[in-house]
Scaffold this active site. Structure first.
Site, PDB file in Angstrom:
ATOM      1  N   GLN A  50     -25.211  54.107  37.232  1.00  0.00           N
ATOM      2  CA  GLN A  50     -25.553  55.309  38.273  1.00  0.00           C
ATOM      3  C   GLN A  50     -25.852  56.423  37.187  1.00  0.00           C
ATOM      4  O   GLN A  50     -25.029  56.641  36.215  1.00  0.00           O
ATOM      5  CB  GLN A  50     -24.697  55.649  39.107  1.00  0.00           C
ATOM      6  CG  GLN A  50     -24.606  54.914  40.377  1.00  0.00           C
ATOM      7  CD  GLN A  50     -23.473  55.026  41.355  1.00  0.00           C
ATOM      8  OE1 GLN A  50     -23.428  55.985  41.921  1.00  0.00           O
ATOM      9  NE2 GLN A  50     -22.829  53.993  41.550  1.00  0.00           N
ATOM     10  N   HIS A 108     -14.753  59.903  39.091  1.00  0.00           N
ATOM     11  CA  HIS A 108     -14.348  59.170  38.001  1.00  0.00           C
ATOM     12  C   HIS A 108     -13.922  59.950  36.776  1.00  0.00           C
ATOM     13  O   HIS A 108     -13.963  60.996  36.655  1.00  0.00           O
ATOM     14  CB  HIS A 108     -15.519  58.416  37.149  1.00  0.00           C
ATOM     15  CG  HIS A 108     -16.178  57.533  38.021  1.00  0.00           C
ATOM     16  ND1 HIS A 108     -16.525  56.272  38.027  1.00  0.00           N
ATOM     17  CD2 HIS A 108     -17.275  57.711  39.245  1.00  0.00           C
ATOM     18  CE1 HIS A 108     -17.297  55.802  39.090  1.00  0.00           C
ATOM     19  NE2 HIS A 108     -17.968  56.932  39.381  1.00  0.00           N
ATOM     20  N   SER A 134     -20.088  56.164  44.013  1.00  0.00           N
ATOM     21  CA  SER A 134     -18.967  55.114  44.212  1.00  0.00           C
ATOM     22  C   SER A 134     -17.797  56.016  44.523  1.00  0.00           C
ATOM     23  O   SER A 134     -16.796  55.626  44.999  1.00  0.00           O
ATOM     24  CB  SER A 134     -18.917  54.463  43.151  1.00  0.00           C
ATOM     25  OG  SER A 134     -19.957  53.270  42.814  1.00  0.00           O
ATOM     26  N   CYS A 144     -11.902  50.631  41.032  1.00  0.00           N
ATOM     27  CA  CYS A 144     -13.091  49.692  40.399  1.00  0.00           C
ATOM     28  C   CYS A 144     -12.390  48.312  40.086  1.00  0.00           C
ATOM     29  O   CYS A 144     -11.124  48.274  39.607  1.00  0.00           O
ATOM     30  CB  CYS A 144     -13.884  50.117  39.472  1.00  0.00           C
ATOM     31  SG  CYS A 144     -15.114  49.118  38.668  1.00  0.00           S
ATOM     32  N   HIS A 200     -12.943  53.503  32.609  1.00  0.00           N
ATOM     33  CA  HIS A 200     -13.137  54.404  33.607  1.00  0.00           C
ATOM     34  C   HIS A 200     -11.998  54.186  34.626  1.00  0.00           C
ATOM     35  O   HIS A 200     -11.474  53.182  35.109  1.00  0.00           O
ATOM     36  CB  HIS A 200     -14.428  54.352  34.341  1.00  0.00           C
ATOM     37  CG  HIS A 200     -14.608  53.588  35.338  1.00  0.00           C
ATOM     38  ND1 HIS A 200     -14.942  53.812  36.379  1.00  0.00           N
ATOM     39  CD2 HIS A 200     -14.715  52.234  35.348  1.00  0.00           C
ATOM     40  CE1 HIS A 200     -15.170  52.890  37.356  1.00  0.00           C
ATOM     41  NE2 HIS A 200     -14.891  51.796  36.863  1.00  0.00           N
TER      42      HIS A 200
HETATM   43  O1  LIG Z   1     -19.704  48.432  40.641  1.00  0.00           O
HETATM   44  C1  LIG Z   1     -18.659  47.903  40.318  1.00  0.00           C
HETATM   45  C2  LIG Z   1     -18.265  46.988  39.331  1.00  0.00           C
HETATM   46  C3  LIG Z   1     -18.438  47.652  37.949  1.00  0.00           C
HETATM   47  C4  LIG Z   1     -17.877  46.834  36.845  1.00  0.00           C
HETATM   48  C5  LIG Z   1     -19.016  46.782  35.608  1.00  0.00           C
HETATM   49  C6  LIG Z   1     -18.447  45.892  34.681  1.00  0.00           C
HETATM   50  C7  LIG Z   1     -17.332  45.344  34.400  1.00  0.00           C
HETATM   51  C8  LIG Z   1     -16.397  45.289  35.536  1.00  0.00           C
HETATM   52  C9  LIG Z   1     -16.785  46.074  36.634  1.00  0.00           C
HETATM   53  N1  LIG Z   1     -17.554  48.376  41.014  1.00  0.00           N
HETATM   54  C10 LIG Z   1     -17.588  49.258  42.173  1.00  0.00           C
HETATM   55  C11 LIG Z   1     -17.042  50.439  42.008  1.00  0.00           C
HETATM   56  C12 LIG Z   1     -17.864  50.998  40.781  1.00  0.00           C
HETATM   57  N2  LIG Z   1     -18.838  52.114  40.888  1.00  0.00           N
HETATM   58  C13 LIG Z   1     -19.138  52.352  39.439  1.00  0.00           C
HETATM   59  C14 LIG Z   1     -20.240  53.373  39.095  1.00  0.00           C
HETATM   60  C15 LIG Z   1     -20.127  53.418  37.780  1.00  0.00           C
HETATM   61  C16 LIG Z   1     -19.404  52.540  36.943  1.00  0.00           C
HETATM   62  C17 LIG Z   1     -18.604  51.922  37.259  1.00  0.00           C
HETATM   63  C18 LIG Z   1     -18.377  51.685  38.573  1.00  0.00           C
HETATM   64  N3  LIG Z   1     -17.516  50.889  39.392  1.00  0.00           N
HETATM   65  C19 LIG Z   1     -16.802  48.743  43.484  1.00  0.00           C
HETATM   66  O2  LIG Z   1     -16.111  47.949  43.243  1.00  0.00           O
HETATM   67  O3  LIG Z   1     -17.361  49.246  44.522  1.00  0.00           O
END
Ligand SMILES: O=C(CCc1ccccc1)N[C@H](Cc1nc2ccccc2[nH]1)C(=O)O
Length: 164
Positions: free
Chosen positions: A132, A158, A155, A114, A61
């Site tokens: 989410q 996307h 967040s 991300c 993503h």
């Molecule tokens: O939650 C994370 C880490 C997501 C992740 C999952 C698995 C492997 C690597 C990263 N990062 C958030 C930003 C963010 N929000 C999300 C919502 C849905 C999917 C991916 C997302 N990424 C942030 O950095 O604020």
């Protein structure tokens, strides 16, 4: 709730155990869970159901955060101030670059807010209940190789590409 033909005796459902990396069976009425197929399962129908309804998907993503994001910060900026409309405009530009043949991974590395940007936006496999709900809904609706339209979560906004 529409009748689900998954080959399992109602109200049994099939779920994915991340820790054991395999499917298990859950009865939402009795809260029972077990590894074996419940008594009366139509194995062929279950296999066909699982082929059409994956228990987990693997996606890349690209996230563009904005001033209204749950955490308006990333490796790109300590304080993200662009509006949601501006973030959407940026994703629309990326959609054009994807259509002109640039790779999803290279654009994720260039622009995603991300931490998964380091791996070309790769989130790995995830099952239902882990992301989410708007993200999950969009991801599970994609065929392998398909890219979503613009998806909104707490967040930010996307683009999602399902790879497995
Ligand atoms: O939650 C994370 C880490 C997501 C992740 C999952 C698995 C492997 C690597 C990263 N990062 C958030 C930003 C963010 N929000 C999300 C919502 C849905 C999917 C991916 C997302 N990424 C942030 O950095 O604020």
């Amino acid at each position: 709730m529409s009748e689900v033909f998954n080959g399992l005796p109602a109200p049994w459902t099939v779920r994915y155990s991340k820790s054991k990396k395999r499917e298990y069976f859950f009865n939402p009425e009795t809260k029972a869970s077990q590894w074996e197929e419940p008594e009366g399962t139509d194995h062929g129908l279950l296999k066909q159901y699982l082929a059409e309804h994956p228990l987990r998907v693997r996606c890349l993503h690209i996230l563009c955060k904005h001033s209204g994001s749950r955490r308006p910060a990333s490796h790109r900026s300590e304080h993200i101030t662009i509006s949601k409309a501006e973030a959407i405009d940026e994703l629309q530009e990326l959609q054009k670059r994807l259509e002109s043949g640039e790779s999803f991974e290279s654009l994720a590395k260039e622009r995603s807010d991300c931490s998964s940007y380091k791996r070309g936006g790769d989130l790995g496999f995830f099952g239902k209940g882990e992301m989410q709900s708007s993200f999950e809904k969009a991801a599970f609706a994609l065929k392998v190789g398909e890219t979503s339209g613009i998806v909104e979560t707490e967040s930010g906004v996307h683009l999602i590409k399902r790879v497995q």
